[in-house]
Write a protein that holds these residues in place. Structure first.
Motif, PDB file in Angstrom:
ATOM      1  N   LEU A   1       0.776  -1.107   0.160  1.00 42.53           N
ATOM      2  CA  LEU A   1       0.064   0.013  -0.130  1.00 42.53           C
ATOM      3  C   LEU A   1       0.824   1.292  -0.077  1.00 42.53           C
ATOM      4  O   LEU A   1       1.616   1.473   1.014  1.00 42.53           O
ATOM      5  CB  LEU A   1      -0.919  -0.089   1.221  1.00 42.53           C
TER       6      LEU A   1
ATOM      7  N   LEU B   1      -4.638   2.071   9.138  1.00 48.35           N
ATOM      8  CA  LEU B   1      -3.486   1.282   8.966  1.00 48.35           C
ATOM      9  C   LEU B   1      -3.060   0.768  10.205  1.00 48.35           C
ATOM     10  O   LEU B   1      -3.159  -0.393  10.732  1.00 48.35           O
ATOM     11  CB  LEU B   1      -2.296   1.800   8.146  1.00 48.35           C
TER      12      LEU B   1
ATOM     13  N   LEU C   1      -1.637  -2.820  10.130  1.00 48.65           N
ATOM     14  CA  LEU C   1      -0.968  -2.880   8.730  1.00 48.65           C
ATOM     15  C   LEU C   1      -0.045  -1.958   8.654  1.00 48.65           C
ATOM     16  O   LEU C   1      -0.254  -0.664   9.299  1.00 48.65           O
ATOM     17  CB  LEU C   1      -2.282  -2.586   7.733  1.00 48.65           C
TER      18      LEU C   1
ATOM     19  N   GLY D   1       2.045   0.660   5.788  1.00 49.15           N
ATOM     20  CA  GLY D   1       2.362   0.843   4.206  1.00 49.15           C
ATOM     21  C   GLY D   1       3.538   1.706   3.961  1.00 49.15           C
ATOM     22  O   GLY D   1       4.600   1.992   5.113  1.00 49.15           O
TER      23      GLY D   1
ATOM     24  N   HIS E   1     -11.632   2.340   0.683  1.00 50.91           N
ATOM     25  CA  HIS E   1     -10.024   2.064   1.223  1.00 50.91           C
ATOM     26  C   HIS E   1     -10.295   1.291   2.587  1.00 50.91           C
ATOM     27  O   HIS E   1      -9.532   0.240   2.840  1.00 50.91           O
ATOM     28  CB  HIS E   1      -9.771   3.472   1.500  1.00 50.91           C
ATOM     29  N   ARG E   2     -11.461   1.566   3.283  1.00 53.98           N
ATOM     30  CA  ARG E   2     -11.415   0.725   4.699  1.00 53.98           C
ATOM     31  C   ARG E   2     -12.012  -0.530   4.269  1.00 53.98           C
ATOM     32  O   ARG E   2     -11.376  -1.776   4.741  1.00 53.98           O
ATOM     33  CB  ARG E   2     -12.478   1.368   5.370  1.00 53.98           C
TER      34      ARG E   2
ATOM     35  N   LEU F   1      -8.634  -2.423   3.241  1.00 51.59           N
ATOM     36  CA  LEU F   1      -7.868  -2.787   4.301  1.00 51.59           C
ATOM     37  C   LEU F   1      -8.581  -3.949   5.169  1.00 51.59           C
ATOM     38  O   LEU F   1      -7.971  -4.661   5.623  1.00 51.59           O
ATOM     39  CB  LEU F   1      -7.782  -1.620   5.233  1.00 51.59           C
ATOM     40  N   ARG F   2      -9.849  -4.030   5.353  1.00 51.96           N
ATOM     41  CA  ARG F   2     -10.458  -5.045   6.374  1.00 51.96           C
ATOM     42  C   ARG F   2     -10.169  -6.598   5.501  1.00 51.96           C
ATOM     43  O   ARG F   2     -10.242  -7.495   6.173  1.00 51.96           O
ATOM     44  CB  ARG F   2     -11.894  -4.583   6.359  1.00 51.96           C
TER      45      ARG F   2
ATOM     46  N   LYS G   1      -6.578  -7.439   6.180  1.00 47.76           N
ATOM     47  CA  LYS G   1      -6.564  -8.153   7.496  1.00 47.76           C
ATOM     48  C   LYS G   1      -7.174  -9.249   7.694  1.00 47.76           C
ATOM     49  O   LYS G   1      -6.531 -10.173   8.412  1.00 47.76           O
ATOM     50  CB  LYS G   1      -7.014  -6.976   8.368  1.00 47.76           C
TER      51      LYS G   1
ATOM     52  N   GLU H   1      -4.820 -12.040   6.291  1.00 46.21           N
ATOM     53  CA  GLU H   1      -3.558 -11.899   6.404  1.00 46.21           C
ATOM     54  C   GLU H   1      -2.572 -13.166   6.647  1.00 46.21           C
ATOM     55  O   GLU H   1      -1.460 -13.178   6.201  1.00 46.21           O
ATOM     56  CB  GLU H   1      -3.068 -11.105   7.593  1.00 46.21           C
TER      57      GLU H   1
ATOM     58  N   VAL I   1       1.032  -8.458   3.779  1.00 45.18           N
ATOM     59  CA  VAL I   1       1.209  -6.825   3.532  1.00 45.18           C
ATOM     60  C   VAL I   1       2.129  -6.278   4.198  1.00 45.18           C
ATOM     61  O   VAL I   1       2.439  -6.281   5.238  1.00 45.18           O
ATOM     62  CB  VAL I   1      -0.331  -6.279   4.116  1.00 45.18           C
TER      63      VAL I   1
END
Length: 275
Positions: free
Chosen positions: A38, A55, A60, A62, A235-236, A239-240, A243, A246, A251
Protein backbone atom coordinates in the motif's frame (compact mmCIF):
# COMPACT_ATOMS: atom_id res chain seq x y z
CA UNK A 1 8.48 -51.66 -19.15
CA UNK A 2 9.36 -48.71 -21.36
CA UNK A 3 5.89 -47.23 -20.88
CA UNK A 4 6.24 -47.60 -17.10
CA UNK A 5 9.55 -45.76 -17.15
CA UNK A 6 8.10 -42.99 -19.27
CA UNK A 7 5.15 -42.66 -16.87
CA UNK A 8 7.46 -42.57 -13.85
CA UNK A 9 9.70 -39.94 -15.44
CA UNK A 10 6.71 -37.84 -16.50
CA UNK A 11 5.23 -37.99 -13.00
CA UNK A 12 8.55 -37.02 -11.44
CA UNK A 13 8.90 -34.06 -13.75
CA UNK A 14 5.30 -33.00 -13.19
CA UNK A 15 5.39 -33.17 -9.41
CA UNK A 16 8.95 -31.90 -9.25
CA UNK A 17 8.15 -28.74 -11.19
CA UNK A 18 4.94 -28.27 -9.24
CA UNK A 19 6.67 -28.54 -5.89
CA UNK A 20 9.40 -26.11 -6.91
CA UNK A 21 6.95 -23.48 -8.15
CA UNK A 22 4.73 -23.73 -5.09
CA UNK A 23 7.74 -23.68 -2.76
CA UNK A 24 9.61 -20.76 -4.30
CA UNK A 25 6.81 -18.27 -4.82
CA UNK A 26 5.30 -18.34 -1.30
CA UNK A 27 8.82 -18.21 0.19
CA UNK A 28 9.46 -14.94 -1.62
CA UNK A 29 6.15 -13.61 -0.34
CA UNK A 30 7.00 -14.45 3.26
CA UNK A 31 5.46 -17.92 2.93
CA UNK A 32 2.12 -16.51 1.78
CA UNK A 33 0.16 -16.55 -1.47
CA UNK A 34 1.05 -13.04 -2.61
CA UNK A 35 2.38 -9.67 -1.53
CA UNK A 36 0.37 -6.45 -1.37
CA UNK A 37 2.03 -3.07 -0.92
CA UNK A 38 0.00 0.00 0.00
CA UNK A 39 1.71 3.20 -1.17
CA UNK A 40 0.57 6.79 -0.62
CA UNK A 41 2.10 9.68 -2.55
CA UNK A 42 2.84 13.36 -2.01
CA UNK A 43 2.93 13.80 1.81
CA UNK A 44 -0.55 15.26 2.30
CA UNK A 45 -2.55 15.85 5.47
CA UNK A 46 -4.95 12.96 4.87
CA UNK A 47 -2.01 10.56 5.08
CA UNK A 48 -1.69 11.41 8.76
CA UNK A 49 -5.35 12.19 9.42
CA UNK A 50 -7.00 9.23 7.67
CA UNK A 51 -4.52 6.66 6.45
CA UNK A 52 -2.05 6.14 9.28
CA UNK A 53 -4.83 5.75 11.91
CA UNK A 54 -6.67 3.30 9.63
CA UNK A 55 -3.55 1.20 9.06
CA UNK A 56 -2.52 1.31 12.71
CA UNK A 57 -5.98 0.22 13.87
CA UNK A 58 -5.55 -3.02 11.89
CA UNK A 59 -1.81 -3.35 12.50
CA UNK A 60 -1.05 -2.99 8.80
CA UNK A 61 1.94 -1.07 7.45
CA UNK A 62 2.35 1.01 4.30
CA UNK A 63 4.77 3.20 2.40
CA UNK A 64 4.37 6.98 2.31
CA UNK A 65 6.29 8.70 -0.48
CA UNK A 66 7.19 12.12 0.88
CA UNK A 67 8.00 15.22 -1.16
CA UNK A 68 10.89 16.82 0.67
CA UNK A 69 9.63 20.38 0.22
CA UNK A 70 6.04 19.61 1.24
CA UNK A 71 4.81 21.96 3.99
CA UNK A 72 3.03 18.96 5.51
CA UNK A 73 6.41 17.36 6.14
CA UNK A 74 7.76 20.45 7.89
CA UNK A 75 4.58 21.21 9.83
CA UNK A 76 3.90 17.67 11.02
CA UNK A 77 7.38 16.21 11.25
CA UNK A 78 6.88 14.60 14.70
CA UNK A 79 3.84 12.72 13.36
CA UNK A 80 5.81 11.37 10.41
CA UNK A 81 8.50 10.26 12.83
CA UNK A 82 5.95 8.42 14.95
CA UNK A 83 4.53 6.76 11.84
CA UNK A 84 8.02 5.50 10.94
CA UNK A 85 8.50 4.23 14.47
CA UNK A 86 5.32 2.16 14.07
CA UNK A 87 6.77 0.45 11.01
CA UNK A 88 5.57 2.55 8.09
CA UNK A 89 8.14 3.36 5.41
CA UNK A 90 8.92 6.97 4.61
CA UNK A 91 9.84 6.75 0.94
CA UNK A 92 11.49 9.34 -1.29
CA UNK A 93 9.30 11.22 -3.79
CA UNK A 94 11.98 13.80 -4.65
CA UNK A 95 12.51 17.26 -3.23
CA UNK A 96 10.26 19.31 -5.53
CA UNK A 97 8.19 16.58 -7.25
CA UNK A 98 9.44 17.55 -10.72
CA UNK A 99 7.45 16.24 -13.71
CA UNK A 100 8.16 16.46 -17.43
CA UNK A 101 6.19 19.52 -18.53
CA UNK A 102 6.84 18.83 -22.20
CA UNK A 103 4.45 15.86 -22.18
CA UNK A 104 0.74 16.12 -23.05
CA UNK A 105 -1.62 16.92 -20.17
CA UNK A 106 1.06 18.52 -18.02
CA UNK A 107 -0.31 22.05 -17.77
CA UNK A 108 -0.03 21.77 -13.98
CA UNK A 109 3.79 21.67 -14.17
CA UNK A 110 5.47 24.99 -13.32
CA UNK A 111 8.75 26.22 -14.77
CA UNK A 112 10.42 25.59 -11.40
CA UNK A 113 9.31 21.95 -11.28
CA UNK A 114 9.66 21.01 -14.95
CA UNK A 115 11.79 17.89 -15.13
CA UNK A 116 12.50 18.51 -18.83
CA UNK A 117 14.41 21.64 -17.78
CA UNK A 118 16.44 19.79 -15.12
CA UNK A 119 19.91 18.38 -15.56
CA UNK A 120 20.47 14.81 -14.45
CA UNK A 121 22.90 16.01 -11.79
CA UNK A 122 20.29 18.39 -10.36
CA UNK A 123 17.67 15.64 -10.17
CA UNK A 124 20.10 13.26 -8.50
CA UNK A 125 21.25 15.95 -6.04
CA UNK A 126 17.71 16.88 -5.01
CA UNK A 127 16.72 13.25 -4.51
CA UNK A 128 19.79 12.63 -2.35
CA UNK A 129 19.00 15.77 -0.35
CA UNK A 130 15.55 14.33 0.33
CA UNK A 131 17.17 11.10 1.53
CA UNK A 132 19.17 13.15 4.02
CA UNK A 133 15.97 14.77 5.26
CA UNK A 134 14.19 11.42 5.58
CA UNK A 135 17.12 9.94 7.45
CA UNK A 136 16.92 12.84 9.91
CA UNK A 137 13.26 11.98 10.48
CA UNK A 138 13.38 8.19 10.77
CA UNK A 139 17.07 7.35 11.22
CA UNK A 140 16.94 4.77 8.43
CA UNK A 141 19.18 4.32 5.41
CA UNK A 142 17.25 1.65 3.47
CA UNK A 143 14.22 2.99 1.62
CA UNK A 144 12.59 3.13 -1.82
CA UNK A 145 11.98 5.86 -4.37
CA UNK A 146 8.82 6.74 -6.35
CA UNK A 147 9.07 8.57 -9.68
CA UNK A 148 7.05 11.82 -9.65
CA UNK A 149 4.41 11.45 -12.38
CA UNK A 150 6.13 8.20 -13.33
CA UNK A 151 8.72 10.12 -15.38
CA UNK A 152 11.94 8.14 -15.80
CA UNK A 153 14.12 10.25 -18.06
CA UNK A 154 15.72 13.64 -18.58
CA UNK A 155 16.77 14.24 -22.17
CA UNK A 156 16.58 10.52 -22.87
CA UNK A 157 18.75 9.62 -19.86
CA UNK A 158 17.36 7.49 -17.03
CA UNK A 159 18.36 9.53 -13.98
CA UNK A 160 17.70 6.64 -11.57
CA UNK A 161 20.69 4.81 -13.05
CA UNK A 162 22.84 7.08 -10.86
CA UNK A 163 20.73 6.31 -7.77
CA UNK A 164 20.62 2.51 -7.76
CA UNK A 165 22.99 2.29 -4.79
CA UNK A 166 21.00 4.91 -2.86
CA UNK A 167 17.78 2.88 -2.82
CA UNK A 168 16.54 -0.67 -2.53
CA UNK A 169 14.15 -0.11 -5.45
CA UNK A 170 11.98 2.41 -7.28
CA UNK A 171 8.21 2.35 -7.83
CA UNK A 172 6.65 3.38 -11.12
CA UNK A 173 3.06 3.92 -12.28
CA UNK A 174 2.42 1.14 -14.82
CA UNK A 175 -0.34 -1.34 -13.99
CA UNK A 176 0.70 -4.95 -13.56
CA UNK A 177 0.84 -8.06 -11.40
CA UNK A 178 4.26 -9.67 -11.40
CA UNK A 179 6.07 -12.73 -10.11
CA UNK A 180 9.37 -12.16 -8.26
CA UNK A 181 11.43 -12.84 -11.39
CA UNK A 182 9.33 -10.46 -13.48
CA UNK A 183 9.71 -7.47 -11.17
CA UNK A 184 11.98 -4.68 -12.41
CA UNK A 185 13.36 -3.19 -9.20
CA UNK A 186 14.19 0.05 -11.03
CA UNK A 187 10.53 0.56 -12.02
CA UNK A 188 8.08 -1.56 -10.02
CA UNK A 189 4.55 -1.75 -11.40
CA UNK A 190 1.68 -0.18 -9.44
CA UNK A 191 -2.05 0.29 -9.87
CA UNK A 192 -3.01 3.96 -9.61
CA UNK A 193 -6.32 4.35 -7.78
CA UNK A 194 -8.57 7.30 -8.59
CA UNK A 195 -12.25 6.75 -7.92
CA UNK A 196 -12.29 2.99 -8.41
CA UNK A 197 -14.62 0.94 -6.22
CA UNK A 198 -13.79 -1.40 -3.38
CA UNK A 199 -14.88 -4.27 -5.64
CA UNK A 200 -12.26 -3.28 -8.21
CA UNK A 201 -9.48 -3.23 -5.62
CA UNK A 202 -10.58 -6.49 -4.00
CA UNK A 203 -10.68 -8.16 -7.41
CA UNK A 204 -7.05 -7.16 -7.93
CA UNK A 205 -6.10 -8.66 -4.57
CA UNK A 206 -7.87 -11.92 -5.40
CA UNK A 207 -6.09 -12.08 -8.77
CA UNK A 208 -2.76 -11.59 -6.99
CA UNK A 209 -3.63 -14.44 -4.60
CA UNK A 210 -4.49 -16.75 -7.48
CA UNK A 211 -1.39 -15.90 -9.51
CA UNK A 212 1.05 -15.66 -6.55
CA UNK A 213 2.17 -12.21 -7.65
CA UNK A 214 3.05 -8.78 -6.31
CA UNK A 215 0.30 -6.16 -6.19
CA UNK A 216 1.17 -2.53 -5.48
CA UNK A 217 -1.53 0.08 -4.89
CA UNK A 218 -0.75 3.75 -5.59
CA UNK A 219 -2.99 6.16 -3.67
CA UNK A 220 -3.05 9.94 -3.37
CA UNK A 221 -6.08 11.33 -1.59
CA UNK A 222 -7.94 8.98 0.74
CA UNK A 223 -11.27 10.51 1.68
CA UNK A 224 -10.27 13.80 0.01
CA UNK A 225 -7.25 16.05 0.15
CA UNK A 226 -6.15 15.51 -3.47
CA UNK A 227 -7.66 15.64 -7.00
CA UNK A 228 -6.77 11.93 -7.32
CA UNK A 229 -8.87 10.29 -4.65
CA UNK A 230 -10.29 7.06 -3.30
CA UNK A 231 -13.43 6.90 -1.21
CA UNK A 232 -12.72 6.47 2.50
CA UNK A 233 -15.22 3.61 2.79
CA UNK A 234 -13.74 1.78 -0.22
CA UNK A 235 -10.24 2.14 1.22
CA UNK A 236 -11.49 0.81 4.56
CA UNK A 237 -13.06 -2.22 2.85
CA UNK A 238 -9.74 -2.99 1.17
CA UNK A 239 -7.85 -2.82 4.46
CA UNK A 240 -10.39 -5.03 6.21
CA UNK A 241 -10.11 -7.68 3.50
CA UNK A 242 -6.33 -7.65 3.75
CA UNK A 243 -6.51 -8.00 7.52
CA UNK A 244 -9.09 -10.80 7.35
CA UNK A 245 -6.83 -12.73 4.95
CA UNK A 246 -3.46 -11.93 6.48
CA UNK A 247 -2.58 -15.62 6.75
CA UNK A 248 -2.59 -15.71 2.93
CA UNK A 249 -1.53 -12.16 2.02
CA UNK A 250 1.75 -10.51 2.97
CA UNK A 251 1.10 -6.80 3.50
CA UNK A 252 4.34 -4.90 4.05
CA UNK A 253 6.10 -1.64 3.14
CA UNK A 254 7.72 -1.48 -0.27
CA UNK A 255 11.25 -1.54 1.12
CA UNK A 256 10.71 -4.90 2.84
CA UNK A 257 9.06 -6.51 -0.16
CA UNK A 258 11.72 -5.15 -2.51
CA UNK A 259 14.49 -6.50 -0.29
CA UNK A 260 12.89 -9.94 -0.46
CA UNK A 261 12.54 -9.75 -4.24
CA UNK A 262 16.14 -8.57 -4.58
CA UNK A 263 17.38 -11.53 -2.55
CA UNK A 264 15.25 -13.95 -4.60
CA UNK A 265 16.49 -12.53 -7.90
CA UNK A 266 20.10 -12.65 -6.72
CA UNK A 267 19.65 -16.24 -5.59
CA UNK A 268 18.10 -17.20 -8.92
CA UNK A 269 20.94 -15.63 -10.89
CA UNK A 270 23.68 -17.28 -8.83
CA UNK A 271 22.02 -20.69 -9.02
CA UNK A 272 21.96 -20.75 -12.82
CA UNK A 273 24.47 -23.27 -14.21
CA UNK A 274 27.40 -21.80 -16.08
CA UNK A 275 27.61 -22.57 -19.78
Amino acid sequence: MILAKIFTLSAALLFGVSSVSHAQVPTTWNNKQCAVVLTYDDAIDVDLDNVVPALDSLKLRGTFYLIGSSPVVARRLPEWRRAAQRGHELGNHALMHPCDGSLPGRSFVTSDTDLSKYTVSRAVSEIRTTNTLLNAIDGKTARTFAYPCGDLQIGGVKFYDQLKTDFVAARGVTDGLQTPTQVDLTNIDAYSINGQSAEYMLDLVKKAQQSHTLLVFLFHGVGGGHPLNVDLKAHRQLLRYLKAHEKDIWVAPMVEVAQKIKAAQLGASTSKPRE
